[in-house]
Design a protein around this motif. Sequence first.
Motif, PDB file in Angstrom:
ATOM      1  N   SER A 159       4.646  -6.049   1.141  1.00 56.47           N
ATOM      2  CA  SER A 159       4.205  -7.348   1.658  1.00 56.47           C
ATOM      3  C   SER A 159       4.437  -7.488   3.156  1.00 56.47           C
ATOM      4  O   SER A 159       3.984  -8.458   3.760  1.00 56.47           O
ATOM      5  CB  SER A 159       4.907  -8.488   0.911  1.00 56.47           C
ATOM      6  OG  SER A 159       6.290  -8.498   1.177  1.00 56.47           O
ATOM      7  N   PHE A 164      -1.633  -4.888   4.242  1.00 55.73           N
ATOM      8  CA  PHE A 164      -1.557  -6.053   3.352  1.00 55.73           C
ATOM      9  C   PHE A 164      -1.675  -7.340   4.145  1.00 55.73           C
ATOM     10  O   PHE A 164      -2.436  -8.253   3.770  1.00 55.73           O
ATOM     11  CB  PHE A 164      -0.239  -6.019   2.579  1.00 55.73           C
ATOM     12  CG  PHE A 164      -0.043  -7.179   1.638  1.00 55.73           C
ATOM     13  CD1 PHE A 164      -0.592  -7.157   0.365  1.00 55.73           C
ATOM     14  CD2 PHE A 164       0.689  -8.292   2.033  1.00 55.73           C
ATOM     15  CE1 PHE A 164      -0.422  -8.230  -0.504  1.00 55.73           C
ATOM     16  CE2 PHE A 164       0.864  -9.371   1.167  1.00 55.73           C
ATOM     17  CZ  PHE A 164       0.304  -9.330  -0.099  1.00 55.73           C
ATOM     18  N   PHE A 176      -6.135  -9.220  -5.212  1.00 52.66           N
ATOM     19  CA  PHE A 176      -5.611  -7.852  -5.153  1.00 52.66           C
ATOM     20  C   PHE A 176      -5.571  -7.243  -6.547  1.00 52.66           C
ATOM     21  O   PHE A 176      -5.463  -7.955  -7.552  1.00 52.66           O
ATOM     22  CB  PHE A 176      -4.183  -7.854  -4.591  1.00 52.66           C
ATOM     23  CG  PHE A 176      -4.069  -8.191  -3.136  1.00 52.66           C
ATOM     24  CD1 PHE A 176      -4.152  -7.206  -2.166  1.00 52.66           C
ATOM     25  CD2 PHE A 176      -3.873  -9.507  -2.734  1.00 52.66           C
ATOM     26  CE1 PHE A 176      -4.034  -7.522  -0.828  1.00 52.66           C
ATOM     27  CE2 PHE A 176      -3.755  -9.835  -1.396  1.00 52.66           C
ATOM     28  CZ  PHE A 176      -3.841  -8.842  -0.434  1.00 52.66           C
ATOM     29  N   SER A 178      -3.152  -5.954  -8.616  1.00 50.72           N
ATOM     30  CA  SER A 178      -1.690  -6.068  -8.562  1.00 50.72           C
ATOM     31  C   SER A 178      -0.980  -4.757  -8.864  1.00 50.72           C
ATOM     32  O   SER A 178       0.114  -4.503  -8.348  1.00 50.72           O
ATOM     33  CB  SER A 178      -1.226  -7.150  -9.545  1.00 50.72           C
ATOM     34  OG  SER A 178      -1.752  -8.407  -9.205  1.00 50.72           O
ATOM     35  N   LEU A 181      -0.459  -2.531  -5.595  1.00 48.45           N
ATOM     36  CA  LEU A 181       0.128  -3.102  -4.387  1.00 48.45           C
ATOM     37  C   LEU A 181       0.992  -2.078  -3.634  1.00 48.45           C
ATOM     38  O   LEU A 181       1.062  -2.099  -2.409  1.00 48.45           O
ATOM     39  CB  LEU A 181       0.966  -4.336  -4.737  1.00 48.45           C
ATOM     40  CG  LEU A 181       0.165  -5.567  -5.185  1.00 48.45           C
ATOM     41  CD1 LEU A 181       1.099  -6.639  -5.727  1.00 48.45           C
ATOM     42  CD2 LEU A 181      -0.670  -6.115  -4.023  1.00 48.45           C
ATOM     43  N   GLY A 272      -1.407 -11.152  -5.141  1.00 40.90           N
ATOM     44  CA  GLY A 272      -0.705 -10.394  -4.110  1.00 40.90           C
ATOM     45  C   GLY A 272       0.802 -10.447  -4.241  1.00 40.90           C
ATOM     46  O   GLY A 272       1.507  -9.788  -3.477  1.00 40.90           O
TER      47      GLY A 272
END
Length: 398
Positions: A159, A164, A176, A178, A181, A272
């Motif tokens: 993050s 991102f 997104f 998930s 990520l 996200g």
Amino acid sequence: MSPRPYGQSRRIRRLLRLAAATAVCGALLGASVLPAQAADRNPPPDRAAFLRQELRELVERPDGPPGVIAVLRDGDRTEVYRAGVADVDGGRPPGATDHMRIASVAKAFSGAVALSLVDRGRLSLDATIGEVLPGQPYRWHKVTLRQLLNHTSGLPDYSASPGFLDIVSADPRHHFDSRHLLDFVADEDLAFRPGSRYQYSNSDNIAVALMAEATTGRRYETLLRELVYRPLGLTATSLPQGYRLPEPYLHGYQIDPQAGPVDVSEAVSASGAWAAGGIVSTPQDLTAFIRGYVGGALVSDRTRRQQFRFIPGALSQPPGPGRTSAGLAVYRYATRCGTVYGHTGNTPGYTQLAAATADGRRSLTFSLTTQTSLTDNPGLLERVREVQEDFVCALLRG
């Protein structure tokens, strides 16, 4: 002042993008803080009036939240304290059955899933990413589930990655995948040798959820329902993928000195955040969760002993009341009146604390409808921590 609807002006859009980009899931790297210095006063003659006044003072601050709600539970007795409004337009008070984003308190839920699987022999705390998720970068393969749960893994925080943040800045409601990520940081080395230090990372709980899925062959959302929601009787808790909130909900706001409270409740997609901060719940459900989770309703004493091994000085994000230590997806908050265990969280529009005594009998949930952290309105955070400690004292002194 009434909140302006999402996307009404360029200025408000910039504000929303900034909020989303700087604090998705409340990620903070390498932060430190001293405990809030609350006065060691005697209990006031009218405890309830004192607590209500403290909440009123929070919402009356120029930078304060439009609404705040705190739920104290002692056995079968429940006390609800509130101030301000759940919705600036409608003017209704915050309610214990209002939905809200619980931000990084969701990490306690992923911890509950993982520890339940450990208790059942499906996972081991010493299981590594390489053993369970061999498709993840080889440099991460020695990281264990234990290190993910207590944030000593060294995994880079997805993050905080430029890729991102660029996407969130351009479109806070971007959907997104998930389960991918971690791809945003797949080319990065570990920040440090696993187990050698503490560093809060949203990537840790994404990896925890992926390990739970890999070892069971079931979706993380299904595991939440089977291992957490159902056993604890949570009927208003969910992990959405979009940006919508179920009605009724506590509206979350970004406080702008010129524009006033800007409604950011549905500004950011939960996809996200996912297992690191995407869960939606209510104060009532969150109370039931933290009592069961901390009190050992989901795992055996054997597993709890592992969970309650703490790293002194390791902070939740944002810091909670008193002095903090980190266990496995749980934090210890040592206040002037005693100790509670739980988790905090912050995300655009919301700041959360959920905590309970070790036996789960007494609990506190404390929800603000604006974001505050060490970098986002730290002055408000300092005062919030003082008020939270007063509520802990009221909880423990009965």
